[in-house]
Enzyme design. Sequence first.
Site, PDB file in Angstrom:
ATOM      1  N   SER A  98     -55.622   1.162   6.099  1.00  0.00           N
ATOM      2  CA  SER A  98     -56.437   2.327   6.462  1.00  0.00           C
ATOM      3  C   SER A  98     -55.895   3.115   7.647  1.00  0.00           C
ATOM      4  O   SER A  98     -56.424   4.191   7.955  1.00  0.00           O
ATOM      5  CB  SER A  98     -57.873   1.877   6.773  1.00  0.00           C
ATOM      6  OG  SER A  98     -58.520   1.461   5.592  1.00  0.00           O
ATOM      7  N   GLU A 103       0.794  -1.221   0.000  1.00  0.00           N
ATOM      8  CA  GLU A 103       0.000   0.000   0.000  1.00  0.00           C
ATOM      9  C   GLU A 103       0.831   1.279   0.000  1.00  0.00           C
ATOM     10  O   GLU A 103       0.418   2.282  -0.582  1.00  0.00           O
ATOM     11  CB  GLU A 103      -0.945   0.017   1.216  1.00  0.00           C
ATOM     12  CG  GLU A 103      -2.025  -1.045   1.201  1.00  0.00           C
ATOM     13  CD  GLU A 103      -3.027  -0.860   0.070  1.00  0.00           C
ATOM     14  OE1 GLU A 103      -3.156   0.276  -0.441  1.00  0.00           O
ATOM     15  OE2 GLU A 103      -3.661  -1.862  -0.319  1.00  0.00           O
TER      16      GLU A 103
END
Length: 839
Positions: free
Chosen positions: A417, A116
């Site tokens: 509802s 890295e």
Amino acid sequence: MKSSSKSASTGAAKKTKKRSPLAKFTFTLIKFVLISLVALSFATVGLVGGAVYGWLKTAPRVDFEKLTGDMNRTTFIYDSKNNVISKLTGKDNKDSEPISYQQAPQFLKDAIISIEDERFEEHPGIDIQGILNAGITYVKGFILPNAEPARGGSTITQQVIKNITENKERTIQRKVQEWAAAIELEKKLEKWQILELYMNYSYFGNGCRGVQSASKKYFGKDVWDLSLAQSALLAGITNGPEKYNPFTENGRKKAKERQETILAKMLELGKIDQRQHDQAVSEPMVYVEKSESAKVTNVQTYFVDQVISDVKEALMKEKNVSSSMALYMIYNGGLNIYTTQDPDLQSAMDEVFLDDEYFPTPAENKDAIKYNEHPQAAMVILDPQNGQIKAIYGGYGKKEASNTLNRASAIERQPGSSIKPIAVYAPAIDMGVITPATVIDDVPVYYKAGDITFPKKEWEDPYPTNYDGKYDGLTSVRNALKASINVVATKIWLDYLKPDNSLAYLKKVGINRDNERYISLVLGGLGKGVNPLQMAAAYVPFVHKGMYYEPTSFTLVKDSEDNVLLDIKPKYHTVYREQTASIMADMMQEVTKPQDSPYPHAGTATAFVNEKVIGMPVAGKTGTTSQNIDKWFVGYTPYYAAATWYGYDNKIKPIELKKSEYNQALKIWAAVMSKVHKNLERKEFTVASGLVKKTICIYSGKIATPLCKEAPRGDSTREEIFIKGTEPRDDDLCTMHVKARVCKEHQDVLKRSFMAGSFCPEDTVVEKVFIQRTVPYVPVKPDEKAPKDIIYELLAGEYCPVHGNPAGNQPDSKPNEPAAAQRSLEKVGEPLVEEQPLE
């Protein structure tokens, strides 16, 4: 003289030549261009410098010191009475368990640095050589597509910054801010601390944040037990977690290739010798089975799960940290988190959700048995005074795993509802376009589902229909809400409220559905569903003066040194007028009450949720979705608002609830809330000022007359409440009820009565009260279901067509018509009561 003159003339000519217009222009132009270029250069430098300065000045700041130190501090979570309800450590977070720098094997550190950032120990946070190499490689790749790709220019320090902020934008501004943050990080921390952060914050795929969780996930061992080969393989995963996924066949192949690249680089840099390299390359990679790697030892409650999620979001927002960084702080930072949980309420809820009685799997539910699904439920209780979550449960039975779905806040299910109060009734009352007494004709309608233009299409099936397929006819808003009449709610939404206003009010209660402008929204058929937490919060304004409170599960977070990290104050705004909230509470209590003559329906919740069962005034709304896939009850008392959902997870296909399961949401809500209110002092719902009462007729919505008391279905008068200014005037009398003499032997095809004619035999004539619609009901289809109240309707002005004189001819009744009409049709015009202020 001539010679002198010539000389002068020549000199003048020379002088003039030196200052020719062309030369002067050219010189001026060049000078202008040069000055402009210089100015442009300075301007460009100034602009770039200004931009860079602005980017650096506005760059988010990270408190790097808080990222280091003891990585295994215990976080304590407290309930509202300061009892410890949970202790968190890094080991509790299987996907993000930290390690110290010393615990990591040297092989792993060398592998990471080698692949890295090989100049990690030398650069100040950014690697100029690496950036140049990356640029050259990019150009080579552009010119030579088959060129070997090389590493990017980001250092380990820069990657730590990216991992902390999770800012993945590919912009110059983001890169400049990242460089500056990396340099700042290098000034504040040692190299070993930065590498430690990299190992703990990097993502290794399959939910693993940090090398320790990855080591356990893939190899079933602690990181300090890794071999060189295993260390090199893990070091390579962060470059592409999906590409190098050890749980896929192709991922394993790619991960092995990258491992060998890393080992070769380590050999090149002198980190390992040839023997170590060859041994690591030849070592077989033995992975843990994915199912085994998912096992956990510590399971948190649903409430603690919610707290962790909410604190994480708050830390990300307030402290500018990434999701993984926030979780790292929660599990490892030694925080003290003070929650809103009421232990007594949570205990009451736990008892019910752990009781199999409330979660039957009926034998007739063959799909549930076939697909091995158990019924599920979820519930939330909120304090309406501040939006605090007092209790929460996210599924049936004992919570067995830390990653269990918290259905109380994470599902998206259609509400049926239960959405009508917040999408239709409350907004329309708040806008003053309806009142509880407004009367809508519940008759078949032919709207087109999903079409915002709502054209009528004859000879198609009615839409929407009511749950029982029947129609009540003239229905007040109060009774339509009580009986959950779909047609009435739809008409209000379309003709009174208008869709855009409905969506605006929904957004105010935390449910943003701006792109769902279609009729099915009225019935709870949302494209994107809701969860119990959202629904309970949306009902809070009905209890507390029309105010919406953003729900919260915690109030205070302190770090290990007792410094305040987060101090949560209630966030609220006004949704409805106080009067609207009071009226809604009054109307929604009807849902929990029995049949109130003459209206033919009981409230849809009354069999299980009522004042007697709960021990307190209670209001709410039921909800059922198509094919009975979901059942809801969202309700409230003067103390608490709560929502319960019941259904199946539907992992393979939607599973329909059977009849014996229809009432489980109501039963669970009632069982929990009856325990919650058992020892509470009785309290009534708050009644706002600015309301008035009027005695009205429930079938016209106007001031009742004596005829309304003689209505064919019984006394149709009731005392109704109104926001002052919306009530009917004293002279606005009911004209719906009329008294007439009719022939009882003959009716039309809809069973409506004809007025008695002059030749109807007296024994066929009867005088009684009827209804008379202002807008006549006209069937659209021959076989259409007529409204139930059609049999009480008078065909005003139409006389019995059958009875006549012996010759079979109708009598010439013109001379007697006025008198006959006077006898046959009577309207009484005296109001019953005067306006009464509401106490």
